[in-house]
Enzyme design. Structure first.
Site, mmCIF file in Angstrom:
data_model
loop_
_atom_site.group_PDB
_atom_site.id
_atom_site.type_symbol
_atom_site.label_atom_id
_atom_site.label_comp_id
_atom_site.label_asym_id
_atom_site.label_seq_id
_atom_site.Cartn_x
_atom_site.Cartn_y
_atom_site.Cartn_z
ATOM 1 N N CYS A 210 -26.577 -0.137 -2.029
ATOM 2 C CA CYS A 210 -25.525 -0.813 -1.265
ATOM 3 C C CYS A 210 -26.097 -2.067 -0.609
ATOM 4 O O CYS A 210 -27.098 -1.998 0.121
ATOM 5 C CB CYS A 210 -24.952 0.124 -0.207
ATOM 6 S SG CYS A 210 -23.693 -0.636 0.829
ATOM 7 N N LYS B 290 0.834 -1.204 0.000
ATOM 8 C CA LYS B 290 0.000 0.000 0.000
ATOM 9 C C LYS B 290 0.867 1.251 0.000
ATOM 10 O O LYS B 290 0.659 2.185 -0.804
ATOM 11 C CB LYS B 290 -0.906 -0.001 1.230
ATOM 12 C CG LYS B 290 -1.802 1.226 1.327
ATOM 13 C CD LYS B 290 -2.222 1.527 2.748
ATOM 14 C CE LYS B 290 -1.120 2.199 3.519
ATOM 15 N NZ LYS B 290 -1.544 2.689 4.842
ATOM 16 N N CYS C 64 -26.096 8.437 3.410
ATOM 17 C CA CYS C 64 -25.377 7.998 2.217
ATOM 18 C C CYS C 64 -26.308 7.977 1.012
ATOM 19 O O CYS C 64 -27.466 7.533 1.106
ATOM 20 C CB CYS C 64 -24.787 6.609 2.452
ATOM 21 S SG CYS C 64 -23.830 5.978 1.053
ATOM 22 N N CYS D 30 -25.645 5.269 7.243
ATOM 23 C CA CYS D 30 -26.306 4.844 6.011
ATOM 24 C C CYS D 30 -27.449 5.781 5.634
ATOM 25 O O CYS D 30 -27.756 5.933 4.440
ATOM 26 C CB CYS D 30 -26.831 3.422 6.158
ATOM 27 S SG CYS D 30 -25.534 2.184 6.430
ATOM 28 N N CYS E 90 -19.074 6.276 5.738
ATOM 29 C CA CYS E 90 -19.056 4.812 5.879
ATOM 30 C C CYS E 90 -18.081 4.435 6.993
ATOM 31 O O CYS E 90 -17.000 3.870 6.756
ATOM 32 C CB CYS E 90 -18.672 4.162 4.554
ATOM 33 S SG CYS E 90 -19.070 2.404 4.453
#
Length: 421
Positions: A357, A271, A351, A348, A341
């Site tokens: 989702c 990463k 969102c 939620c 998130c």
């Protein structure tokens, strides 16, 4: 005498008749038993000359067979019988003494010289009109719509990664090699650490002098105080020292310009390597997947099957996500994970992807305590707690009943006299 002459003439006539026959036309001479030549309708020749002429007539072709037999005998002595074979024409004798080469082939071993120089021609069968199988390109059904919603929610650019990420932690006025080194240091400190803590540690390091030479000249105790309280700060002090020494020895104080070289550095994983290539060298080598990208990709269903670690998530995303989005996806999902998130109790209801989702309005699973730990429930203890709870409820019920039961005036006067006395 007359008898002898007659016999001689008869023999001469018979001989002429016989030699004029088509069967004997090929040989033009005969010899007598005593070896004397007789001239007549045929030229005289001995039996030896006749045989020699016939051999000469056959010799141009038969010499080939003789030569081949000689070579075969020589090669069979020099080389083992498992040598490669070559083909030559074989002889076929016809009536009347003629001969020619047959079209059939005879296998003979090749010499070592000819075996080296011989080239094999390999021919492959052409496809019989069969088209190769095409693998289907998998991608999530609504990923473009979901990505557009995330861009809309991230349009404010007010997440911690926007102001305190690795792109904001280096000194813009420092030389290019020092800037790249500071990007790598900030990525190494950001592991298991919030961006606010990483930014504070980088600010102290920059004030002290965040370069390869300065970090090597700084003792471990001082360096630990500068980066405290980042996660695993003692281990990161050791990694920073080892990485700085390796960069000075092998790369002249600069960081490597490849993922393979960056991963070799102590404390640098895939990463960090991909993010360093993107930020420091402006090269997109892969997707930088941290805990936020790993979590959100699994929640949105952007993977064929759930993954267990960020490295598996990176490989799964790179299989279908277009390359032009690899640099943007880390910045988008990290900020989205910091604001909306969340790891626990995601928002939620705020969102825009709540209807598409698959993980919407599902709380994060709580960790169950191990059996035998103090937090784990015991069946007998749970029964005791239940009995105690029921008894407490009964006692409270009796108290409330006493409070609300009617009291006669005589009892009230007695209570009042007791209070006054």
């Amino acid at each position: 005498m007359p008898q002898f002459r007659c016999c001689t003439r008869v023999c001469h006539l018979v001989h002429c008749f016989v030699m004029s026959s088509p069967y004997f036309m090929q040989s033009m001479s005969v010899t007598t038993r005593l070896g004397t030549k007789n001239t007549g309708c045929t030229s005289a020749a001995t039996l030896k000359s006749k045989l020699t002429r016939r051999r000469r007539y056959v010799d141009p072709v038969s010499s080939v067979a003789v030569k081949v037999e000689e070579e075969e005998a020589m090669v069979s002595v020099q080389r083992p019988s498992s040598a490669p074979l070559s083909t030559v024409g074989s002889l076929e004798l016809h009536p009347h003494g003629t001969s020619h080469l047959k079209s059939e082939t005879v296998t003979l071993p090749l010499s070592s010289h000819s075996r080296r120089r011989r080239q094999l021609k390999v021919e492959y069968d052409k496809d019989g009109g069969v088209t190769p199988m095409k693998t289907e390109h998998w991608e999530p059904p609504d990923w473009k719509k979901q990505l557009g919603h995330i861009r809309e929610m991230r349009s404010g650019r007010d997440a911690p990664v926007d102001n305190m990420g690795a792109e904001k932690c280096y000194d813009t006025e420092a030389p290019a090699s020092v800037r790249r080194f500071q990007v790598l240091v900030s990525l190494m400190l950001s592991s298991q650490t919030r961006d606010q803590v990483t930014a504070a540690a980088m600010q102290k390091l920059r004030a002290h002098g965040c370069s390869v030479e300065n970090l090597l000249a700084t003792d471990d105790e001082t360096l630990g105080k500068l980066i405290y309280p980042v996660g695993f700060w003692r281990t990161k002090v050791k990694y920073l020292k080892l990485t700085s020494a390796m960069l000075q020895k092998e790369f002249g104080g600069d960081i490597p310009d490849s993922v393979e070289g960056l991963v070799r550095l102590p404390g640098v994983g895939p990463k960090m390597a991909h993010l360093a290539m993107d930020i420091a060298w402006d090269k997109v080598s892969g997707i930088g997947v941290d805990t936020h990208v790993h979590r959100i990709s699994n929640r949105l269903g952007w993977l064929k099957k759930p993954t267990k670690n960020p490295e598996e998530t990176r490989k799964a995303l790179e299989e279908w996500l277009p390359r032009e989005l690899w640099s943007e996806i880390n910045w988008l999902l990290v900020g989205f994970g910091q604001q909306v998130c969340l790891p626990v109790n995601p928002l939620c209801s705020m969102c825009l992807n709540q209807h598409s989702c698959p993980s919407a309005f599902k709380n994060s699973p709580t960790k169950k305590p191990k059996t035998g730990s103090p937090k784990s429930p015991n069946p007998t203890s749970s029964l005791k707690i239940k009995v105690e709870h029921e008894s407490a409820v009964k006692e409270e019920g009796t108290k409330t009943e006493r409070l609300f039961t009617p009291v006669s005036p005589a009892t009230q006067k007695k209570k009042a006299k007791r209070k006054v006395s």
